[in-house]
Design a protein around this motif. Structure first.
Motif, PDB file in Angstrom:
ATOM      1  N   ILE A 222       0.794  -1.355  -0.325  1.00 55.81           N
ATOM      2  CA  ILE A 222      -0.169   0.037  -0.092  1.00 55.81           C
ATOM      3  C   ILE A 222       1.160   1.529   0.067  1.00 55.81           C
ATOM      4  O   ILE A 222       0.165   2.082  -0.439  1.00 55.81           O
ATOM      5  CB  ILE A 222      -1.091   0.043   1.057  1.00 55.81           C
ATOM      6  N   ILE A 223       1.505   1.379   0.966  1.00 54.62           N
ATOM      7  CA  ILE A 223       2.653   2.832   1.155  1.00 54.62           C
ATOM      8  C   ILE A 223       3.291   2.365  -0.531  1.00 54.62           C
ATOM      9  O   ILE A 223       3.776   3.488  -0.996  1.00 54.62           O
ATOM     10  CB  ILE A 223       3.268   2.578   1.711  1.00 54.62           C
ATOM     11  N   ASN A 224       3.984   1.773  -1.355  1.00 57.04           N
ATOM     12  CA  ASN A 224       4.892   1.764  -2.441  1.00 57.04           C
ATOM     13  C   ASN A 224       3.833   1.876  -3.544  1.00 57.04           C
ATOM     14  O   ASN A 224       4.087   2.411  -4.740  1.00 57.04           O
ATOM     15  CB  ASN A 224       5.038   0.546  -2.435  1.00 57.04           C
ATOM     16  N   SER A 225       2.122   2.222  -3.327  1.00 54.62           N
ATOM     17  CA  SER A 225       1.231   2.590  -4.251  1.00 54.62           C
ATOM     18  C   SER A 225       0.726   3.992  -4.407  1.00 54.62           C
ATOM     19  O   SER A 225       0.233   5.157  -4.717  1.00 54.62           O
ATOM     20  CB  SER A 225       0.271   2.290  -4.093  1.00 54.62           C
ATOM     21  N   LEU A 226       1.678   4.331  -3.102  1.00 58.36           N
ATOM     22  CA  LEU A 226       1.260   6.489  -2.950  1.00 58.36           C
ATOM     23  C   LEU A 226       2.140   7.171  -3.200  1.00 58.36           C
ATOM     24  O   LEU A 226       2.825   6.702  -3.826  1.00 58.36           O
ATOM     25  CB  LEU A 226       1.475   6.251  -1.220  1.00 58.36           C
ATOM     26  N   LEU A 227       2.130   8.385  -3.332  1.00 57.08           N
ATOM     27  CA  LEU A 227       2.437   9.349  -4.034  1.00 57.08           C
ATOM     28  C   LEU A 227       4.171   9.470  -3.195  1.00 57.08           C
ATOM     29  O   LEU A 227       3.956   9.521  -1.856  1.00 57.08           O
ATOM     30  CB  LEU A 227       1.561  11.362  -4.193  1.00 57.08           C
ATOM     31  N   GLN A 232       7.249   8.535   1.711  1.00 57.82           N
ATOM     32  CA  GLN A 232       8.496   8.622   2.530  1.00 57.82           C
ATOM     33  C   GLN A 232       8.376   9.134   3.287  1.00 57.82           C
ATOM     34  O   GLN A 232       8.740   8.778   4.930  1.00 57.82           O
ATOM     35  CB  GLN A 232       8.824  10.147   1.818  1.00 57.82           C
ATOM     36  N   SER A 233       6.968   9.454   4.159  1.00 59.86           N
ATOM     37  CA  SER A 233       7.063  10.458   5.535  1.00 59.86           C
ATOM     38  C   SER A 233       6.262   9.098   6.675  1.00 59.86           C
ATOM     39  O   SER A 233       6.987   8.750   7.574  1.00 59.86           O
ATOM     40  CB  SER A 233       5.548  11.183   5.576  1.00 59.86           C
ATOM     41  N   LEU A 234       5.948   8.236   5.475  1.00 60.45           N
ATOM     42  CA  LEU A 234       5.330   6.853   6.532  1.00 60.45           C
ATOM     43  C   LEU A 234       6.649   5.579   6.638  1.00 60.45           C
ATOM     44  O   LEU A 234       6.733   4.081   7.123  1.00 60.45           O
ATOM     45  CB  LEU A 234       4.459   6.132   5.495  1.00 60.45           C
ATOM     46  N   LEU A 235       7.636   6.170   5.720  1.00 58.70           N
ATOM     47  CA  LEU A 235       8.988   5.292   5.976  1.00 58.70           C
ATOM     48  C   LEU A 235      10.501   5.647   6.551  1.00 58.70           C
ATOM     49  O   LEU A 235      10.778   5.543   6.497  1.00 58.70           O
ATOM     50  CB  LEU A 235       9.371   4.887   4.167  1.00 58.70           C
TER      51      LEU A 235
END
Length: 552
Positions: A222-227, A232-235
């Motif tokens: 899911i994270i990799n599908s985001l802008l 970056q903020s979630l990682l």
């Protein structure tokens, strides 16, 4: 055991007639019987389980379960594989007709599976995403419920509060809210920022297969599908708390993810302490919708926050009315706690303030203003212009009539309700009227000859009797009445306030306590008791043209 070999052979024969193959019993205990069998849906073979009660009269319908593994998520099939053939609410059936019940629920189960397989083949996951939270709730590693105090669609910033786990030193996310809103004592909680991620497309969310768990690798997809900015903020390194919204036909399904992150060799993402939790929605619009009610922009003032007034406040706080003024100058004493909505922990605190705190902590979305004041002073100097209804629960008629006279002099139109209890469990009365129309509490104190009386015309106890009890000396004299009658009267008053009805209502209780104490009742009590315990008069019927209060 009820199901012996002979009875089980009958069930196996029935399943065979319905198309089942390879039927065998897997469990036959004192409580439950389980069978497994194969069934072909079109050309696909599925292993199914049947479980039912080992008794003559079933209270639970037969349960069918998908046992085939691995198996993709299916519409109306739980994550544990149970097929949702009934919602278990209002389900009525004859529990001793075993063969008929198995046939009925077997047909339901197969119908559901056929539709589910068709949708799976067409990649139509609409129904599945609509029931996503129910499906996720059966996953073994999604166990904690986070209370969501606000609608995520209506706020830009969210904050979470961590509570120390009783099983160790780590902390768990307990609730999510906006920064300036609180419904619990947060003095022992740690505040953290919560990322809000609302997906544009539900299909981005990978639904785990039947029997599988939702893992950090699913979340990483899911994270990799985001802008880039959101990704970056979630990682970033550190602790993260994320409210994930998956769009569906009901709005959004919400999942809370908590994890710590750092970068290992060659910057491969590594998660630590990954947890997924469902939410419990706790904002007012959602909660009222669960009751079939809507939020009402109404302002109710309750003068007198004793036993009756506190129970009226508690009931009305759950009806959608959003604003209250609570007026009472007194402290709560231990003598009152067995008929008051406030308990022992509130003793020696102001009734109005403690009742407001209690309701605000329990019912989101309310506006409550407590006043440590007498009703006469409040109506003369502090009454707001937006008050719709004033409820008088003072329990002292001269004071209430004085307040009513003041309200009659106001320019605005207000519904007024006055209620009082009869002692010794005999019941109670209330009158609901309008300050701009004829008919009021004072009208009840005129007899048939239009002479002013010291007692109301409609009462349950004959005048001239000693009613008060005294068990601690003169200062401790009291009039006994039960909490049950108080709640019953409060319920009727709340109904009249909510629907702005007018009238004079008398409710009769039980006369055994009065008889035991030698208290004589009136003929009017007998009339009400013989009329299913309720008597209703219109305001026109009780109006007296000589009343100096409403006829001015």
């Amino acid at each position: 055991m009820f199901y012996d070999t002979q009875k089980l052979e009958v069930i196996k024969s029935l399943l065979s007639e319905l198309g089942a193959q390879n039927i065998h019993v897997t469990k036959n205990s004192n409580n439950w019987v389980s069978l497994n069998f194969d069934f072909f849906i079109d050309v696909q073979q599925v292993c199914l389980g049947l479980t039912f009660e080992n008794r003559a009269n079933w209270t639970t319908p037969p349960i069918f379960t998908v046992l085939t593994r691995p198996m993709p998520a299916l519409d109306h099939v739980s994550q544990s594989g149970q097929i949702c053939t009934t919602d278990h609410q209002g389900e009525n059936f004859e529990g001793n007709k075993h063969k008929e019940l198995i046939s009925l629920f077997f047909e339901k189960a197969i119908h559901i599976l056929k539709q589910s397989f068709d949708n799976l083949q067409l990649n139509n996951r609409t129904s599945l995403y609509n029931e996503l939270e129910g499906y996720l709730g059966n996953i073994q590693n999604i166990t904690q419920d986070v209370i969501l105090h606000c609608d995520p669609l209506l706020t830009s910033q969210l904050f979470g509060w961590l509570k120390k786990s009783p099983k160790g030193n780590h902390q768990v996310l307990e609730q999510i809210d906006v920064d300036n809103n609180a419904y619990t004592n947060r003095s022992q909680l740690t505040k953290v920022k919560v990322h809000k991620v609302l997906l544009d497309d539900a299909y981005i969310f990978p639904i785990p297969n039947i029997g599988d768990q939702f893992t950090e690798y699913d979340f990483l997809k899911i994270i990799n599908s985001l802008l880039d900015k959101n990704r970056q903020s979630l990682l970033k390194q550190g602790n993260h708390y994320v409210l994930l919204g998956i769009p569906n036909g009901h709005g959004f399904a919400y999942l809370v993810l908590s994890y710590a992150i750092w970068y290992s060799f060659k910057e491969k993402v590594s998660f630590n302490g990954f947890k997924a939790s469902l939410t419990q929605r706790a904002w007012v619009d959602y909660l009222l919708n669960r009751t079939g009610q809507e939020k009402k922009a109404r302002h109710v003032a309750i003068i007198g926050c004793g036993a009756l007034g506190s129970k009226i406040a508690e009931i009305l706080a759950q009806t959608g009315i959003n604003q209250f003024s609570l007026i009472d100058p007194e402290f709560l004493k231990t003598d009152n706690i067995y008929r008051h909505s406030l308990g022992l922990q509130y003793v020696n605190t102001y009734k109005s303030i403690s009742l407001a705190k209690k309701l605000l902590a329990e019912r989101p979305g309310l506006i409550i203003s407590p006043f440590i004041d007498y009703g006469e002073q409040w109506t003369k100097s502090k009454i707001p212009e937006d008050v719709d209804t004033i409820i008088l629960a003072v329990g002292h008629t001269p004071t209430e009539i004085s307040i009513i006279k003041t309200i009659h002099e106001l320019d605005m139109t207000i519904q007024i309700i006055t209620g009082w209890l009869e002692p010794y469990d005999l019941g109670g009365h209330f009158i609901s009227f309008n300050n701009k129309n004829l008919g009021c509490l004072n009208c009840l104190y005129f007899d048939e000859n239009l002479n002013k009386s010291l007692t109301p015309k409609y009462k349950f106890i004959e005048s001239g009797q000693l009613i008060a009890k005294n068990i601690t000396g003169c200062a401790g004299a009291f009039t006994p009445f039960s909490s049950l009658n108080c709640m019953k009267l409060a319920s009727y008053i709340s109904d009249y306030a909510l629907n702005q009805q007018l009238g004079f209502v008398s409710l009769s209780g039980n006369h055994q306590n009065a008889n035991k104490n030698g208290v004589m009742t009136t003929p009017f009590y007998a009339v009400v008791s013989s009329s299913n315990g309720i008597n209703i008069l219109s305001i026109k019927e009780i109006y007296k043209e000589v009343c100096p209060c409403c006829n001015t």
